[in-house]
Design an enzyme around this catalytic site. Sequence first.
Site, PDB file in Angstrom:
ATOM      1  N   TYR A 106     -35.506  17.346  29.991  1.00 54.17           N
ATOM      2  CA  TYR A 106     -36.174  16.061  29.824  1.00 54.17           C
ATOM      3  C   TYR A 106     -35.423  15.265  28.766  1.00 54.17           C
ATOM      4  CZ  TYR A 106     -39.686  12.610  30.532  1.00 54.17           C
ATOM      5  OH  TYR A 106     -40.301  11.430  30.865  1.00 54.17           O
ATOM      6  N   ARG A 158     -38.037   0.843  35.199  1.00 58.96           N
ATOM      7  CA  ARG A 158     -37.853   0.882  33.744  1.00 58.96           C
ATOM      8  C   ARG A 158     -37.771   2.335  33.301  1.00 58.96           C
ATOM      9  NH1 ARG A 158     -39.789   1.940  29.101  1.00 58.96           N
ATOM     10  NH2 ARG A 158     -41.591   2.932  30.058  1.00 58.96           N
ATOM     11  N   LYS A 176     -40.877  15.463  34.384  1.00 61.45           N
ATOM     12  CA  LYS A 176     -42.269  15.474  33.921  1.00 61.45           C
ATOM     13  C   LYS A 176     -43.036  16.653  34.517  1.00 61.45           C
ATOM     14  CE  LYS A 176     -42.973  11.596  31.452  1.00 61.45           C
ATOM     15  NZ  LYS A 176     -43.693  11.452  30.187  1.00 61.45           N
ATOM     16  N   GLU A 247     -45.395   6.396  36.280  1.00 64.33           N
ATOM     17  CA  GLU A 247     -44.361   6.699  35.304  1.00 64.33           C
ATOM     18  C   GLU A 247     -43.202   5.710  35.401  1.00 64.33           C
ATOM     19  OE1 GLU A 247     -42.853   8.656  32.112  1.00 64.33           O
ATOM     20  OE2 GLU A 247     -44.731   9.185  33.108  1.00 64.33           O
ATOM     21  N   ASP A 248     -42.844   5.117  34.280  1.00 70.23           N
ATOM     22  CA  ASP A 248     -41.653   4.267  34.156  1.00 70.23           C
ATOM     23  C   ASP A 248     -41.627   3.103  35.139  1.00 70.23           C
ATOM     24  OD1 ASP A 248     -40.956   5.850  32.076  1.00 70.23           O
ATOM     25  OD2 ASP A 248     -39.079   6.578  32.895  1.00 70.23           O
ATOM     26  N   ASP A 270     -48.654   7.265  31.834  1.00 65.44           N
ATOM     27  CA  ASP A 270     -48.239   8.014  30.650  1.00 65.44           C
ATOM     28  C   ASP A 270     -47.556   7.124  29.626  1.00 65.44           C
ATOM     29  OD1 ASP A 270     -47.927  10.490  29.192  1.00 65.44           O
ATOM     30  OD2 ASP A 270     -45.798  10.345  29.662  1.00 65.44           O
ATOM     31  N   ASP A 271     -46.813   6.111  30.075  1.00 69.34           N
ATOM     32  CA  ASP A 271     -46.117   5.223  29.146  1.00 69.34           C
ATOM     33  C   ASP A 271     -47.096   4.409  28.310  1.00 69.34           C
ATOM     34  OD1 ASP A 271     -43.434   5.852  30.191  1.00 69.34           O
ATOM     35  OD2 ASP A 271     -44.179   4.859  31.983  1.00 69.34           O
ATOM     36  N   ASN A 411     -36.537   6.449  23.235  1.00 71.96           N
ATOM     37  CA  ASN A 411     -35.558   7.413  23.703  1.00 71.96           C
ATOM     38  C   ASN A 411     -34.867   6.861  24.946  1.00 71.96           C
ATOM     39  OD1 ASN A 411     -37.211   8.206  26.109  1.00 71.96           O
ATOM     40  ND2 ASN A 411     -38.551   9.129  24.571  1.00 71.96           N
TER      41      ASN A 411
END
Length: 550
Positions: A106, A158, A176, A247-248, A270-271, A411
């Site tokens: 990850y 993203r 994930k 996610e993203d 989650d973001d 990150n």
Amino acid sequence: MNRPARVVAQSTSSDSPQGMTLLRDPLLNKGTAFTEAEREALGLRGLLPPCVLTMETQAQRVLTNLRTLPTDLEKYVALNALHDRNEALFFRVVVDNIDEIQPIIYTPTVGLACQKFGLIFQRPRGMFISSRDRGQIAEILKNWPYSAKLIVVTDGERILGLGDLGANGMGIPVGKLSLYSACAGVHPEACLPIVLDVGTNNEELLNDPYYLGLRERRLTGEAYDSFVDEFMQAARKTFPGVLIQFEDFANHSAFKLLHKYRDEACVFNDDIQGTAAVALAGLFSALRVNGGKLKDQKILFLGAGEAATGIADLVVSAMMAEGASEAEALRRNWLVDSRGLVVGGREGLSGHKLRYAHTGQAPISDFLTAIKTLKPTAIIGVAAVGGAFTPEVLEAMAELNEQPIVFALSNPTSKAECSAEDAYRYTKGRALFACGSPYDPVTLNGRSFVPRQGNNSYIFPGVGLGVIASGSKLVTDEMFMAAAHTLANCVGKEDLAQGSLYPALPRIREVSVRIAAAVADVAYQRGLADGPAPNDVKALVQSQMYEPHY
């Protein structure tokens, strides 16, 4: 959930996987660990070298080979190949060496792996559903051979702090879900990574001969919305009760999708929510060191997107729980975006920023001036602007605060606002520091500091396990608040004494059990769970955890 859903019988019955078919099934393959009796019963004689190895020896061989590889990307590829041929061994290696392996499978390595996805591609994992599949998504999902309980889905717009990577973003859902299994024991067979390939606006990818996604501009507007809605309806029908993690997604999609589905489906982002919980837990830990109260802090965010507003929203709720009014709590959280301080009356503010567009403050164009003007007790970086916490920024925070709270959470490492060494050096060792990427311990003036990541992997695996174990119909903010308190309570005095605001990563399965039990408790208390509460929620959670062994 601690047993495989499909068991290899030690017989020659026609419905048992045999021979090469068995060796090519990563959920059932044990490689050289198949016993003599199993080799005889399952048609494996001659297909394996004669020596029978234990899982422990196999794992040591994996590590020996892994540690000879010169780059983290090569290690990622090697671990990915292991994942593709032997799930149990892969997860045994990850679980037993989480400190060493998590940064490879990850963050930060997964970012580079996504950028190079087409080049390093070996075998497909998960499902790729493209905008050309409109009208057929339900049929396509039936091609998945297992009964999914957990989906992590991205549209690749993203990815981390790297931007639009299109179908290359598949590395994120895969990573994930690996952490769900390793950190919280969600069975790999229950996990389904999905990329919604709606094209990409990344010119480099569109011209890359190895790019594996649609070579089209991104779908937008009503066409995009209807495509995602078709997926949501199909996924929930194909896998009843499935937990879906967004996610993203880019900001404009992330907030919209969460608000659209959160009250009708078992979903979370989650973001937004996971990042919020892990950051809040870090703040709780920092305040145990400096003795302050959350409701008295002033927090300045570098960033005004999903992560920043998600954290700010949960912090506001936590401040209110300590007795602050909503107006007071809001006024203690400020955002800085690419145009400067977010203030009332500024043109072009999007919906998620408006709550924090405070009036009575003149515009400020740069972060350092905002610090000197607002005098925050904490700065939280979530804008993926590498090096934004300059020496001047860190020195200013140290002048204003005896123990400044400095969270550089972006990150991969190239996007980190500052390094751990800089955070400690320019605050003379007084910073209460958390990071988004891993850093080695820092020695300053004879004192050793052990910075730990404010990584979402402390939160989302336990939340997911608790939701699945309880059969919760929804995922609520109250669950993330419970997760944040639980995570903070897992941090010991020894951790705090060495500057660690989070527990040691090797404790992650223990931490995930506690978070899962807290989340499940909320589900039972709020009538969201499937059935009445058991006498021992923690025991229920533990009974469903996957243990990687043969």
